[in-house]
Design a protein around this motif. Structure first.
Motif, PDB file in Angstrom:
ATOM      1  N   ALA A 264      38.183   2.350   4.254  1.00  0.00           N
ATOM      2  CA  ALA A 264      37.649   1.771   2.936  1.00  0.00           C
ATOM      3  C   ALA A 264      36.591   2.166   2.637  1.00  0.00           C
ATOM      4  N   ALA A 265      35.691   2.675   3.575  1.00  0.00           N
ATOM      5  CA  ALA A 265      34.244   3.573   3.247  1.00  0.00           C
ATOM      6  C   ALA A 265      34.679   4.841   2.794  1.00  0.00           C
ATOM      7  N   LEU A 266      35.622   5.336   3.119  1.00  0.00           N
ATOM      8  CA  LEU A 266      36.017   6.723   2.542  1.00  0.00           C
ATOM      9  C   LEU A 266      36.597   6.676   1.163  1.00  0.00           C
ATOM     10  N   ALA A 267      37.026   5.525   0.738  1.00  0.00           N
ATOM     11  CA  ALA A 267      37.908   5.043  -0.777  1.00  0.00           C
ATOM     12  C   ALA A 267      38.824   6.232  -1.063  1.00  0.00           C
ATOM     13  N   ASP A 268      38.510   7.079  -2.258  1.00  0.00           N
ATOM     14  CA  ASP A 268      39.492   7.870  -2.730  1.00  0.00           C
ATOM     15  C   ASP A 268      39.497   9.096  -1.782  1.00  0.00           C
ATOM     16  N   LEU A 269      38.517   9.535  -0.652  1.00  0.00           N
ATOM     17  CA  LEU A 269      38.600  10.627  -0.154  1.00  0.00           C
ATOM     18  C   LEU A 269      39.610  10.354   1.178  1.00  0.00           C
ATOM     19  N   ALA A 270      39.971   9.119   1.434  1.00  0.00           N
ATOM     20  CA  ALA A 270      40.671   8.642   2.784  1.00  0.00           C
ATOM     21  C   ALA A 270      42.131   9.431   2.725  1.00  0.00           C
ATOM     22  N   PRO A 271      42.361  10.138   3.821  1.00  0.00           N
ATOM     23  CA  PRO A 271      43.619  10.633   3.966  1.00  0.00           C
ATOM     24  C   PRO A 271      44.744   9.753   3.910  1.00  0.00           C
ATOM     25  N   PRO A 272      46.021  10.150   4.039  1.00  0.00           N
ATOM     26  CA  PRO A 272      47.317   9.362   4.320  1.00  0.00           C
ATOM     27  C   PRO A 272      47.262   8.695   5.618  1.00  0.00           C
ATOM     28  N   ALA A 273      47.651   7.481   5.613  1.00  0.00           N
ATOM     29  CA  ALA A 273      47.573   6.519   6.750  1.00  0.00           C
ATOM     30  C   ALA A 273      48.177   7.243   8.214  1.00  0.00           C
ATOM     31  N   ASP A 274      49.156   8.406   7.877  1.00  0.00           N
ATOM     32  CA  ASP A 274      49.467   8.912   9.276  1.00  0.00           C
ATOM     33  C   ASP A 274      48.771  10.442   9.469  1.00  0.00           C
ATOM     34  N   ALA A 275      47.821  10.473   8.766  1.00  0.00           N
ATOM     35  CA  ALA A 275      46.882  11.700   9.020  1.00  0.00           C
ATOM     36  C   ALA A 275      46.186  11.788  10.540  1.00  0.00           C
TER      37      ALA A 275
END
Length: 603
Positions: A79-90
């Motif tokens: 949530a804090a990474l927002a658009d930078l967050a990688p896919p859930a299985d990363a």
């Protein structure tokens, strides 16, 4: 498992792209992998990563991350990474890469869990490394000019090309002279450094900078903390810490010593594992298993929690030959065997049962189950005698005066002068050669002064043997595919603990007040309310076993036609006398002899 090594050659940073230039050469796996690094291209290693499903590498056009990591609180992090967050299985390395892009060098502040990682950012020309707050993941490195070599253990690091292995005599003298000496950022090799827990390393341009990112002593104390709310939050933090450490594995074991820390971890983990349809974790103890033991004894405490949880309990031990094999390992390139005299047998047994993760309560004493050490001396020395008198825990003038008296004695003990390190060999506390000691520059040693709760907590966590054992168990466990996880060292839990006032750790005669109250209903009272830390049965067994082993190893060394190469650091005449004394007494209670024997290169 959980081993990584690699080289960052910053002199090649002007090349057009990372994938083609071998700016970073990195690998995950056994030490033998390191031998391929001198010639392998980075592209080839990336292919090997995909083929072997290694998740410790993250590769992008501008960034590479090499990590040994388990990241907690991923929902909040994403949530804090927002658009930078990688896919859930990363993998964890991808989360670390995203955190670097979001927060730069402050990214460790937002990463909860156990980790050690290195990254190279080609756009900024920055190389960066960080280690988790307590050092649950080991990290060794050698920095020479534009070249950073790194690994999860010293043997892997020394196998990398260009890492010298000449010994650091100042370190050798310091560790032989003081059995509680903590290496901090040093190692047996002059070129090899430890990245200390809670620290980060920057390489920018031609400069290298090291600093500490985790500073719990700056956390403000909430003197108004409410008992009931504190207990409830404590249990929530512990439950979350245990749950997070069940991720990524299916075969678990637990330490089950009968103490508060391991018992609480097992009591929280076991029903959660059953709810997930996983097998019950075997419990491991360092003392004998005896279902008919006196309830108020070491095996009695273990049996009480075992019966409460319905688990199987095991207490494997090392044979004399196995213990001798530990002494013949090269201490300068691997774990301190003092941390393996019991645990090596558990690792052997757990590996035979295909255990992937051992959940341990180690480290709880320093914070999560802190007993309030330093509180009474602080009250006495600061003139708060009325408060001290009332904290006796029993009614009556005599009880109050006795509390003041014992606080005064502990205050005096806390500040009494220490025997100078350089005098210790002459007082029989070390078998280091006196001539060697005279020419060595002894490294500074932090003295733990149990004065004030906060100060004592911070000192114990940072300068005691906590990280050393985490490191040694991680290195030795990795050779058997075993990962250790320590819920009571969770950073979220520790930061909560550091916000609490002293009264949460001691109330009158009840030490470790908070964990005892939080464990009510989870643990049998014989375990929950026990104040004893003595372990006569375990100590008696290890004393006998060590005595036999040290005589065996000493005879082997002394009978050799060629003295060990490291004999130049040891007073061999005194070593011979100490071996004879161990033979006569059948006792292993000679820490100076034990250190000398495990340091010598045994034939």
């Amino acid at each position: 498992m959980h081993r990584f090594c690699g080289i960052i050659d910053r002199s090649a940073s002007a090349a057009p792209s990372i994938a083609d230039s071998a700016v970073v050469r990195a690998a995950l796996g056994a030490t033998s992998v390191a031998n391929s690094l001198a010639t392998a291209s980075f592209a080839a290693l990336a292919t090997a990563k995909r083929a072997r499903s290694i998740e410790a590498l993250h590769i992008a056009d501008d960034l590479i991350v090499v990590a040994d990591a388990r990241i907690d609180g991923q929902a909040d992090l994403r949530a804090a990474l927002a658009d930078l967050a990688p896919p859930a299985d990363a993998p964890a390395a991808a989360l670390i890469a995203a955190a670097w892009r979001r927060w730069g060098a402050d990214c460790p502040l937002f990463l909860y869990g156990d980790y050690a990682f290195v990254l190279h950012d080609r756009d900024s020309g920055t190389s960066f490394a960080a280690r988790d707050h307590v050092g649950a993941r080991p990290f060794f490195y050698a920095l020479t000019g534009d070249r950073l070599a790194f690994a999860s253990d010293p043997a892997a690091l020394l196998a990398l090309p260009g890492v010298p292995d000449d010994l650091d005599e100042d370190f050798i003298a310091s560790i032989l002279i003081h059995r509680k000496f903590q290496p901090m950022g040093r190692s047996f090799q002059r070129a090899v450094r430890r990245l200390e827990p809670g620290h980060r390393l920057f390489l920018v341009g031609g400069d290298a900078r090291l600093d500490r990112w985790w500073n719990p002593e700056k956390i403000a104390v909430d003197d108004r903390a409410d008992d009931a709310a504190t207990i409830a939050r404590y249990r929530q933090f512990v439950e979350q810490a245990v749950t997070d450490r069940l991720a990524g594995a299916t075969r678990f074991a637990v330490h089950l010593s009968g103490g508060l820390d391991s018992s609480l971890i097992a009591a929280v983990a076991t029903p959660e594992l059953r709810a997930r349809g996983l097998a019950d974790p075997p419990g491991y103890s360092w003392h004998i298993v005896d279902p008919d033991a006196d309830p108020d004894s070491e095996p009695g405490w273990s049996e009480a929690i075992r019966a409460r949880l319905g688990l199987q309990l095991y207490a494997p031990t090392l044979s004399t030959d196995e213990m001798a094999a530990l002494f013949t390992q090269d201490w300068t390139r691997g774990p301190d065997i003092r941390n393996l005299l019991h645990e090596a047998a558990i690792q052997r047994d757990a590996a035979a049962r295909d255990v992937e993760v051992i959940l341990s309560g180690w480290g709880g004493d320093e914070a999560a189950s802190y007993n309030g050490r330093g509180y009474h001396p602080w009250l006495f020395a600061t003139g708060r005698w009325v408060t001290l008198y009332r904290d006796a825990g029993r009614p009556g003038v005599r009880a109050g005066l006795r509390t003041i008296y014992h606080a005064a004695r502990r205050t005096v003990r806390t500040f009494r002068p220490q025997l100078p390190l350089r005098w210790r060999p002459f007082a029989g506390h070390s078998l280091a050669d006196p001539a060697f000691v005279r020419r060595a520059r002894l490294l500074p040693m932090k003295v733990t002064r149990e004065f004030g709760v906060r100060r004592t907590q911070h000192t114990l966590l940072r300068y005691s043997a906590t990280t050393g054992r985490l490191e040694d168990w991680a290195i030795s466990g990795a050779t058997r595919g075993i990962d250790y996880r320590f819920p009571l060292l969770d950073r979220r839990l520790l930061e909560f603990i550091y916000s609490l006032p002293p009264r949460m750790f001691r109330r009158g005669a009840m030490r470790r007040w908070l964990i005892k109250e939080a464990s009510d209903g989870l643990l049998p009272d014989v375990v929950r309310l026990n104040n004893s830390k003595t372990e006569p049965l375990r100590v008696a067994w290890i004393d006998k076993a060590l005595g036999e082993t040290m005589v065996l190893i000493g005879d082997r060394i002394l009978a050799s036609d060629t003295p060990p190469a490291r004999a130049r650091y040891i007073d061999m005449d005194r070593l011979r006398k100490r071996v004879e004394h161990a033979r006569r007494t059948h006792s292993g209670r000679d820490p100076a002899l034990r250190l000398a024997l495990q340091f010598l290169d045994t034939p």
